[in-house]
Design a protein around this motif. Structure first.
Motif, mmCIF file in Angstrom:
data_model
loop_
_atom_site.group_PDB
_atom_site.id
_atom_site.type_symbol
_atom_site.label_atom_id
_atom_site.label_comp_id
_atom_site.label_asym_id
_atom_site.label_seq_id
_atom_site.Cartn_x
_atom_site.Cartn_y
_atom_site.Cartn_z
ATOM 1 N N VAL A 135 0.854 -1.186 0.000
ATOM 2 C CA VAL A 135 0.000 0.000 0.000
ATOM 3 C C VAL A 135 0.890 1.236 0.000
ATOM 4 N N LYS B 115 -4.368 1.119 -2.051
ATOM 5 C CA LYS B 115 -3.881 -0.115 -2.661
ATOM 6 C C LYS B 115 -3.029 0.232 -3.862
ATOM 7 N N LEU C 16 -4.816 4.798 3.510
ATOM 8 C CA LEU C 16 -4.048 3.766 2.813
ATOM 9 C C LEU C 16 -4.618 3.581 1.418
#
Length: 77
Positions: free
Chosen positions: A5, A71, A69
Motif C-alpha cells: 500500500v 492499494k 491507505l
C-alpha cells in the motif's frame, strides 16, 4: 501474502524515514502500557497503524486517524 500500500496524511505522502521507499504493508499494533496490563486492562490500550517498509522493513507507527491507505495497482509497485 500482504499486498503493498501507499499511505498519506492529508496531502502529504508517507515515505520511509530510512530508505525513502513509498511502499508498505500495514497492520494494527497495540500500544501496551505496563500499568494497564498489570491491572488486566490490556484490551483497553490504544492501537496504532503500523506501516512496515516494503523495501527495508523499517516500522513506522501512526495514531493519526487521518492516515489513508491506498492499494497499489498491479505493475505499479
Amino acid at each position: 501474502m500482504a499486498k503493498p500500500v501507499r499511505a498519506a496524511v492529508g496531502n502529504v505522502w508517507v515515505k520511509c524515514t530510512f530508505c525513502q521507499g513509498d511502499l508498505f504493508r500495514d497492520r494494527e499494533v497495540k500500544l501496551n502500557s505496563s500499568g494497564m496490563e498489570f491491572m488486566g486492562y490490556g484490551w483497553a490500550n490504544e492501537s496504532a497503524t503500523g506501516l512496515v517498509c516494503w523495501n527495508c522493513g523499517y516500522v513506522h507507527l501512526f495514531v493519526n486517524k487521518d492516515l489513508e491507505l491506498y492499494k497499489v495497482k498491479k505493475g505499479e509497485g
